[in-house]
Motif scaffolding. Structure first.
Motif, PDB file in Angstrom:
ATOM      1  N   GLU A  38      -0.689  14.430  -5.957  1.00 25.48           N
ATOM      2  CA  GLU A  38      -2.139  14.345  -6.172  1.00 25.48           C
ATOM      3  C   GLU A  38      -2.737  13.109  -5.479  1.00 25.48           C
ATOM      4  OE1 GLU A  38      -0.218  13.425  -9.361  1.00 25.48           O
ATOM      5  OE2 GLU A  38       0.683  15.238  -8.549  1.00 25.48           O
ATOM      6  N   TYR A  39      -1.872  12.131  -5.243  1.00 27.51           N
ATOM      7  CA  TYR A  39      -2.376  10.887  -4.647  1.00 27.51           C
ATOM      8  C   TYR A  39      -2.429  10.954  -3.127  1.00 27.51           C
ATOM      9  CZ  TYR A  39      -2.819   5.890  -3.593  1.00 27.51           C
ATOM     10  OH  TYR A  39      -3.231   4.675  -3.109  1.00 27.51           O
ATOM     11  N   ARG A  40      -1.707  11.882  -2.531  1.00 24.25           N
ATOM     12  CA  ARG A  40      -1.561  11.897  -1.069  1.00 24.25           C
ATOM     13  C   ARG A  40      -2.878  11.939  -0.298  1.00 24.25           C
ATOM     14  NH1 ARG A  40       2.872   9.362   0.696  1.00 24.25           N
ATOM     15  NH2 ARG A  40       4.031   9.217  -1.257  1.00 24.25           N
ATOM     16  N   TYR A  94      -5.643  10.666  -1.146  1.00 26.52           N
ATOM     17  CA  TYR A  94      -6.257   9.332  -1.290  1.00 26.52           C
ATOM     18  C   TYR A  94      -5.555   8.324  -0.385  1.00 26.52           C
ATOM     19  CZ  TYR A  94      -8.584  11.371  -5.289  1.00 26.52           C
ATOM     20  OH  TYR A  94      -9.342  12.169  -6.081  1.00 26.52           O
ATOM     21  N   ARG A  95      -4.238   8.465  -0.280  1.00 26.12           N
ATOM     22  CA  ARG A  95      -3.519   7.548   0.605  1.00 26.12           C
ATOM     23  C   ARG A  95      -3.927   7.807   2.047  1.00 26.12           C
ATOM     24  NH1 ARG A  95       1.875   6.193   2.763  1.00 26.12           N
ATOM     25  NH2 ARG A  95       1.923   3.920   2.679  1.00 26.12           N
ATOM     26  N   ASN A 121      -7.120   6.144   2.615  1.00 26.46           N
ATOM     27  CA  ASN A 121      -6.927   4.708   2.838  1.00 26.46           C
ATOM     28  C   ASN A 121      -6.525   4.424   4.280  1.00 26.46           C
ATOM     29  OD1 ASN A 121      -7.617   3.850   0.302  1.00 26.46           O
ATOM     30  ND2 ASN A 121      -5.511   3.566  -0.420  1.00 26.46           N
ATOM     31  N   PRO A 177      14.666  12.189   3.949  1.00 27.60           N
ATOM     32  CA  PRO A 177      13.719  11.842   2.895  1.00 27.60           C
ATOM     33  C   PRO A 177      12.352  12.483   3.115  1.00 27.60           C
ATOM     34  CG  PRO A 177      14.406   9.863   4.124  1.00 27.60           C
ATOM     35  CD  PRO A 177      15.169  11.011   4.678  1.00 27.60           C
ATOM     36  N   GLY A 178      11.761  12.934   2.038  1.00 30.77           N
ATOM     37  CA  GLY A 178      10.386  13.423   2.095  1.00 30.77           C
ATOM     38  C   GLY A 178      10.223  14.821   2.668  1.00 30.77           C
ATOM     39  N   ASN A 198       0.852  -1.193   0.000  1.00 30.64           N
ATOM     40  CA  ASN A 198       0.000   0.000   0.000  1.00 30.64           C
ATOM     41  C   ASN A 198       0.888   1.243   0.000  1.00 30.64           C
ATOM     42  OD1 ASN A 198      -2.904  -1.131   0.698  1.00 30.64           O
ATOM     43  ND2 ASN A 198      -1.465  -2.210   2.025  1.00 30.64           N
ATOM     44  N   VAL A 227      -7.541  -0.960   1.387  1.00 30.56           N
ATOM     45  CA  VAL A 227      -6.268  -1.524   1.835  1.00 30.56           C
ATOM     46  C   VAL A 227      -6.030  -2.886   1.191  1.00 30.56           C
ATOM     47  CG1 VAL A 227      -4.938  -2.217   3.869  1.00 30.56           C
ATOM     48  CG2 VAL A 227      -6.624  -0.376   4.048  1.00 30.56           C
ATOM     49  N   ALA A 239       5.275  14.339  -0.014  1.00 36.83           N
ATOM     50  CA  ALA A 239       5.887  13.287  -0.819  1.00 36.83           C
ATOM     51  C   ALA A 239       5.120  13.202  -2.141  1.00 36.83           C
ATOM     52  CB  ALA A 239       5.827  11.958  -0.071  1.00 36.83           C
ATOM     53  N   ASP A 240       5.684  12.485  -3.076  1.00 34.55           N
ATOM     54  CA  ASP A 240       5.056  12.340  -4.390  1.00 34.55           C
ATOM     55  C   ASP A 240       4.399  10.972  -4.488  1.00 34.55           C
ATOM     56  OD1 ASP A 240       5.667  14.841  -5.431  1.00 34.55           O
ATOM     57  OD2 ASP A 240       7.752  14.222  -5.749  1.00 34.55           O
ATOM     58  N   PRO A 241       3.493  10.737  -5.424  1.00 36.45           N
ATOM     59  CA  PRO A 241       2.867  11.755  -6.268  1.00 36.45           C
ATOM     60  C   PRO A 241       1.883  12.581  -5.427  1.00 36.45           C
ATOM     61  CG  PRO A 241       2.312   9.500  -7.027  1.00 36.45           C
ATOM     62  CD  PRO A 241       3.051   9.367  -5.745  1.00 36.45           C
ATOM     63  N   VAL A 291       1.018   4.326  -9.148  1.00 38.00           N
ATOM     64  CA  VAL A 291      -0.033   5.332  -8.942  1.00 38.00           C
ATOM     65  C   VAL A 291      -0.260   6.136 -10.219  1.00 38.00           C
ATOM     66  CG1 VAL A 291      -0.574   7.473  -7.732  1.00 38.00           C
ATOM     67  CG2 VAL A 291       0.281   5.506  -6.440  1.00 38.00           C
ATOM     68  N   ASP A 335       5.388   5.172  -7.248  1.00 40.12           N
ATOM     69  CA  ASP A 335       5.091   6.376  -8.021  1.00 40.12           C
ATOM     70  C   ASP A 335       4.596   5.951  -9.406  1.00 40.12           C
ATOM     71  OD1 ASP A 335       5.723   9.517  -8.088  1.00 40.12           O
ATOM     72  OD2 ASP A 335       6.210   8.643 -10.045  1.00 40.12           O
ATOM     73  N   ALA A 382      -8.523   2.281   6.875  1.00 41.07           N
ATOM     74  CA  ALA A 382      -7.866   1.154   7.539  1.00 41.07           C
ATOM     75  C   ALA A 382      -8.126   1.165   9.038  1.00 41.07           C
ATOM     76  CB  ALA A 382      -6.361   1.188   7.271  1.00 41.07           C
ATOM     77  N   GLY A 404       6.348   7.785   2.551  1.00 40.71           N
ATOM     78  CA  GLY A 404       6.558   9.231   2.620  1.00 40.71           C
ATOM     79  C   GLY A 404       7.897   9.686   2.064  1.00 40.71           C
ATOM     80  N   GLY A 405       8.714   8.750   1.633  1.00 41.79           N
ATOM     81  CA  GLY A 405      10.030   9.133   1.128  1.00 41.79           C
ATOM     82  C   GLY A 405      10.089   9.236  -0.386  1.00 41.79           C
ATOM     83  N   SER A 406       8.959   8.950  -1.038  1.00 41.18           N
ATOM     84  CA  SER A 406       8.925   8.996  -2.497  1.00 41.18           C
ATOM     85  C   SER A 406       8.998  10.441  -2.981  1.00 41.18           C
ATOM     86  CB  SER A 406       7.620   8.353  -2.975  1.00 41.18           C
ATOM     87  OG  SER A 406       7.497   8.491  -4.370  1.00 41.18           O
ATOM     88  N   SER A 407       9.964  10.714  -3.832  1.00 41.61           N
ATOM     89  CA  SER A 407      10.122  12.096  -4.276  1.00 41.61           C
ATOM     90  C   SER A 407      10.465  12.159  -5.758  1.00 41.61           C
ATOM     91  CB  SER A 407      11.228  12.760  -3.447  1.00 41.61           C
ATOM     92  OG  SER A 407      11.441  14.072  -3.879  1.00 41.61           O
ATOM     93  N   MET A 458       0.078   0.526   6.446  1.00 40.79           N
ATOM     94  CA  MET A 458      -1.380   0.520   6.258  1.00 40.79           C
ATOM     95  C   MET A 458      -1.966  -0.752   6.898  1.00 40.79           C
ATOM     96  SD  MET A 458      -3.362   2.648   4.389  1.00 40.79           S
ATOM     97  CE  MET A 458      -2.442   3.237   2.981  1.00 40.79           C
ATOM     98  N   ASN A 471       2.504  12.176   4.851  1.00 42.03           N
ATOM     99  CA  ASN A 471       3.441  13.171   4.342  1.00 42.03           C
ATOM    100  C   ASN A 471       2.827  13.851   3.126  1.00 42.03           C
ATOM    101  OD1 ASN A 471       5.480  14.767   3.508  1.00 42.03           O
ATOM    102  ND2 ASN A 471       6.989  13.132   3.176  1.00 42.03           N
ATOM    103  N   MET A 528      -3.669   6.475 -12.313  1.00 43.93           N
ATOM    104  CA  MET A 528      -4.312   7.769 -12.485  1.00 43.93           C
ATOM    105  C   MET A 528      -4.496   8.094 -13.968  1.00 43.93           C
ATOM    106  SD  MET A 528      -2.837  10.241  -9.502  1.00 43.93           S
ATOM    107  CE  MET A 528      -4.001  10.660  -8.201  1.00 43.93           C
TER     108      MET A 528
END
Ligand code: SF4
Ligand code: SF4
Lengths: 225, 310
Positions: free
Chosen positions: B173-175, B177-178, B181, B240-241, A158, A198, B169-171, A183, A180, B185, A162-165, B132, B166, A187
């Motif tokens: 636009e999805y944050r 929605y996460r 979730n 990170p982030g 899932n 989940v 963080a990317d993407p 998603v 990334d 949960a 938070g570290g995705s950049s 999650m 966070n 989209m």
């Protein structure tokens, strides 16, 4: 295919430092495709070892052979008559090869000449990437055909964390954040709904965590096919 | 949100509609209880609960549940952090039971920074379940009184369940929605990553409010006061982030070196002021990293004292 990297010449030389006559065994399977253990690489290794040992004033006698597949007893059996003529052997196949060899020829020592890394493929000439971790219950269709088990540094079901950049994983700037990509793919194709909710906890029983695995195909075992 | 789920102080404060104020503390790199107590002493009476971090940035420290218990001895309420990096589901469930048995009532479910950032990069990373799924597991233990395998738990742990978000963080636009979730949960409250880019956070919260997420969960905005421009630079590059706008670094650099800490606090105070009025924000989570002694002053100047007794 299974991807591997050659061990350094120094490491291989150290393994057989006290040997005078060895056999280097290549394999025509995956390691030939990923340019690490086919005929060409076996020849290069043999030549480099000979030169290095000559320099030390400690010549080594090396023969080479390339088996059809080292993960197949039928081909492994092919060296039965000669395998005893050497003090040691170096296998350039994936980790399966030297094990099949060791199991069949109990009196011989087979050194691994490569480090077996992953199941993957070449994304461009000279660059291979991991794609699958052999988890034993494939579900990539839930993730836009992209595997988060093998390709997310945290195997998140899932993600993304938070570290995705900017499309890159927190672990390494050269590593794509697969979440990334998952998603964005969802989209762009208007299927964001697939990611709502989940994803349930995975059973790792089918993966290595369940112990060494075995695959039995009854029809083949019984010789019907 | 009628009955209390855990009865924790944090839950009661939020449920009563107060603007929550939580702190954070890292356990010692050793068994130095005195040092931990010294750090925690500054927080007593100034916050509603304190996060006890779990091997944060993948650096080994005293276990977060032990730190949580020591915190309770100081008269503070812990928010026990748990990351998915270091434990499989068995260890997680048993630690949750142990922490609960010893009095812990809040927990925060996290993925955990990758071990390559920390001081044992050769470690195996577990990630048996993800953050999650950890939320769903804690909820199942609490609400159904069952382990993951559906066996009954003999006295179920009743935790107030927290999760992180966070927004930077990317993407991007999805944050939201996460976040949705995580709430689906079972997250009861959210603590966001440190916020520095206010413009982006305003936009994020607008989306969150439009989706009605703030009505299903309490959202605490993460604030970290900058000690100086160097810290801002470092975080922007290595943590990170993090999203640290150039304008903030400039603002810190714009004042004398000895005044940069005060400028950092001023920025944090301005943020807190705005969060108090921002729709959908139920409180602030103050992460004054190794700056615990500044928390009383920040809380005072932010006008969040005295903390409500509920
Ligand atoms: S889901 Fe499992 S089997 Fe499928 S690609 Fe990923 S690791 Fe391999
Ligand atoms: S940044 Fe992306 S790929 Fe890397 S650990 Fe996080 S979700 Fe996984």
């Amino acid at each position: 295919m299974i991807v591997a990297d050659r061990k350094s010449l120094q490491e291989i030389l150290a393994m057989v430092a006290d040997k005078k006559k060895i056999l280097i065994l290549g394999c025509k399977g995956c390691v030939t495709v990923c340019n690490v253990g086919g005929l060409k690489e076996v020849e290069i290794l043999a030549a480099s070892m000979k030169i290095a040992r000559k320099k030390e004033g400690n010549d080594i006698d090396i023969d080479i052979q390339v088996l059809e597949r080292q993960c197949d007893t039928e081909y492994v059996a092919g060296i039965r008559d000669v395998v005893g003529n050497y003090e040691a052997a170096v296998s350039l196949a994936c980790g399966v090869g030297p094990q099949f060899l060791s199991e069949m020829y109990k009196d011989q020592t087979f050194y691994p000449g490569v480090n077996t890394t992953f199941f993957g493929g070449a994304v461009q000439h000279g660059i291979w990437e991991e794609r699958c971790a052999g988890c034993g219950s494939c579900a990539i269709h839930n993730f836009g055909g992209l595997c988060p088990i093998a390709r997310c540094a945290k195997s998140l079901m899932n993600g993304p964390c938070g570290g995705s950049s900017k499309g890159v994983c927190e672990v390494n700037k050269d590593t794509l954040c697969i979440w990334d990509a998952i998603v964005k793919k969802k989209m762009e194709s208007g299927r964001l709904d697939d990611l709502i909710g989940v994803k349930p906890i995975k059973s790792w029983k089918t993966a290595r965590d369940g112990g060494p695995r075995r695959s039995i195909r009854e029809e083949l075992v019984q010789g019907n096919i | 949100m009628s009955e209390l789920k855990s009865g924790s102080n944090l839950e009661k404060v939020l449920k009563a509609g107060h603007f929550a104020f939580t702190g954070e503390c890292g356990p010692p790199k050793g068994a130095n209880v005195e040092h931990l107590k010294e750090k925690l002493s500054h927080l007593v009476g100034k916050v509603d609960a304190v996060n006890m971090t779990d091997n944060q940035t993948a650096v080994v420290r005293m276990s977060s549940w032990a730190g949580s218990i020591l915190m309770m001895e100081q008269g503070l309420e812990p928010n026990f952090q748990m990351v998915c990096r270091d434990r499989n589901r068995l260890a997680m469930m048993s630690d949750i039971l142990g922490a609960y048995a010893l009095g812990v009532r809040n927990m925060l479910c996290l993925s955990g920074d990758h071990q390559s950032f920390g001081n044992h990069p050769d470690a195996k990373n577990v990630h048996d379940i993800d953050s999650m799924q950890l939320i769903t597991m804690v909820k199942k233990m609490r609400d159904e009184g069952k382990f993951l395998n559906d066996e009954d738990i003999d006295v179920a742990p009743k935790m107030f369940i927290g999760a992180a978000a966070n927004p930077f963080a990317d993407p991007y636009e999805y944050r939201p929605y996460r976040l949705a979730n995580k709430i689906a949960a079972g997250a009861d409250f959210i603590q966001t990553q440190c916020i520095f880019n206010m413009e982006k956070f305003r936009d994020f919260m607008k989306k969150v409010v439009d989706m009605g997420l703030h009505e299903r969960c309490y959202i605490l905005a993460g604030v970290t006061p900058m000690k100086n421009a160097g810290m801002a630079n470092f975080m922007s590059k290595y943590v990170p982030g993090m999203d640290i706008p150039e304008s903030l670094i400039k603002r810190l650099k714009g004042v004398d070196k000895k005044d940069q800490a005060e400028e950092g606090i001023k920025f944090a105070l301005e943020q807190i002021q705005e969060f108090k009025e921002m729709k959908g924000v139920a409180g602030v989570h103050l992460m004054a990293i190794e700056w615990e002694h500044k928390v009383p002053e920040i809380a005072e100047r932010a006008g969040v004292l005295p903390r409500p007794k509920v």
